[in-house]
Design a protein around this motif. Structure first.
Motif, short mmCIF file in Angstrom:
data_model
loop_
_atom_site.label_atom_id
_atom_site.label_comp_id
_atom_site.label_asym_id
_atom_site.label_seq_id
_atom_site.Cartn_x
_atom_site.Cartn_y
_atom_site.Cartn_z
N ARG A 28 0.81 -1.22 0.00
CA ARG A 28 0.00 0.00 0.00
C ARG A 28 0.85 1.27 0.00
NH1 ARG A 28 -5.30 -0.01 2.05
NH2 ARG A 28 -6.21 -2.08 2.11
N GLY A 29 2.17 1.11 0.07
CA GLY A 29 3.05 2.27 0.10
C GLY A 29 3.10 2.96 1.44
N LEU A 30 2.65 2.27 2.48
CA LEU A 30 2.59 2.89 3.80
C LEU A 30 3.93 2.86 4.54
CD1 LEU A 30 -0.88 1.50 4.93
CD2 LEU A 30 -0.33 3.82 4.16
N LYS A 36 3.73 7.73 7.76
CA LYS A 36 2.63 8.45 8.39
C LYS A 36 1.83 7.49 9.27
CE LYS A 36 3.23 12.39 6.25
NZ LYS A 36 3.60 13.58 6.93
N ALA A 37 1.97 7.63 10.57
CA ALA A 37 1.28 6.74 11.52
C ALA A 37 -0.23 6.77 11.30
CB ALA A 37 1.62 7.13 12.95
N GLY A 38 -0.77 7.93 11.08
CA GLY A 38 -2.22 8.05 10.91
C GLY A 38 -2.77 7.22 9.77
N ALA A 39 -2.04 7.17 8.67
CA ALA A 39 -2.49 6.38 7.52
C ALA A 39 -2.48 4.89 7.85
CB ALA A 39 -1.60 6.66 6.31
N ASP A 42 -5.40 4.21 10.33
CA ASP A 42 -6.68 4.22 9.63
C ASP A 42 -6.90 2.93 8.84
OD1 ASP A 42 -7.16 6.75 10.65
OD2 ASP A 42 -6.66 7.79 8.78
N TRP A 43 -5.87 2.48 8.13
CA TRP A 43 -5.95 1.23 7.36
C TRP A 43 -6.25 0.04 8.26
CZ3 TRP A 43 -1.22 -2.03 7.31
CH2 TRP A 43 -1.44 -3.25 6.66
N LEU A 44 -5.53 -0.08 9.37
CA LEU A 44 -5.71 -1.22 10.26
C LEU A 44 -7.07 -1.18 10.96
CD1 LEU A 44 -2.11 -1.40 11.72
CD2 LEU A 44 -3.18 -3.01 10.11
N LYS A 45 -7.55 0.02 11.25
CA LYS A 45 -8.88 0.15 11.85
C LYS A 45 -9.96 -0.26 10.85
CE LYS A 45 -12.00 3.34 14.12
NZ LYS A 45 -12.22 4.71 14.60
N MET A 56 -0.56 0.93 16.72
CA MET A 56 0.72 1.59 16.96
C MET A 56 1.86 0.57 17.06
SD MET A 56 0.51 4.80 16.67
CE MET A 56 2.13 5.25 17.31
N ALA A 57 1.57 -0.65 17.49
CA ALA A 57 2.60 -1.69 17.50
C ALA A 57 3.04 -1.99 16.07
CB ALA A 57 2.09 -2.94 18.19
N ILE A 58 2.07 -2.03 15.15
CA ILE A 58 2.41 -2.25 13.74
C ILE A 58 3.14 -1.03 13.18
CG2 ILE A 58 1.49 -2.70 11.43
CD1 ILE A 58 1.35 -5.12 13.36
N VAL A 59 2.71 0.16 13.55
CA VAL A 59 3.41 1.37 13.12
C VAL A 59 4.88 1.28 13.53
CG1 VAL A 59 3.65 3.87 13.50
CG2 VAL A 59 1.39 2.88 13.10
N HIS A 60 5.12 0.85 14.76
CA HIS A 60 6.51 0.75 15.24
C HIS A 60 7.34 -0.18 14.35
CE1 HIS A 60 9.89 0.61 18.02
NE2 HIS A 60 9.96 -0.66 17.69
N ILE A 61 6.80 -1.35 14.02
CA ILE A 61 7.62 -2.27 13.22
C ILE A 61 7.72 -1.83 11.76
CG2 ILE A 61 7.40 -4.22 14.79
CD1 ILE A 61 5.35 -5.45 12.91
N VAL A 62 6.72 -1.10 11.27
CA VAL A 62 6.84 -0.54 9.92
C VAL A 62 7.98 0.49 9.90
CG1 VAL A 62 5.72 0.96 8.21
CG2 VAL A 62 4.45 -0.94 9.21
N LYS A 63 8.05 1.33 10.93
CA LYS A 63 9.05 2.38 10.99
C LYS A 63 10.44 1.89 11.41
CE LYS A 63 7.54 6.60 12.25
NZ LYS A 63 7.01 7.68 13.09
#
Length: 96
Positions: A28-30, A36-39, A42-45, A56-63
């Protein structure tokens, strides 16, 4: 709850391992800079009904990849993780 326990719960809720979710975020290019944590949240929600904390746990491992701070490693507390390296390939394949 430890960081690894968050990832295990996400796997139970979504049926996807953290590594699979990382691949989907990539598709998805995220994972493009700046992330962008918000994107991601929003996708995971929307797609998996994950709340902000789990997202946010997924955001952490993406980043940051699978490495976490040693702040909570082997502390013996509720949030204690065994290692600074998270297992992303699913609970059932985690080495003992």
């Amino acid at each position: 709850m430890s960081f690894q326990a968050y990832l295990d719960t996400i796997e139970n809720k979504t049926g996807l391992t953290p590594r699979q979710l990382l691949a989907l975020a990539h598709d998805r290019g995220l994972d493009k800079e700046p992330v962008k944590a918000g994107a991601i949240i929003d996708w995971l929600k929307e797609d998996y009904a994950l709340g902000r904390g789990h997202a946010m746990a997924i955001v952490h491992i993406v980043k940051n990849g699978p490495t976490i701070s040693d702040k909570h490693v082997a502390t013996g507390g509720t949030h204690s993780d065994e290692s600074t390296e998270l297992w992303l390939d699913g609970q059932n394949s985690r080495p003992a």
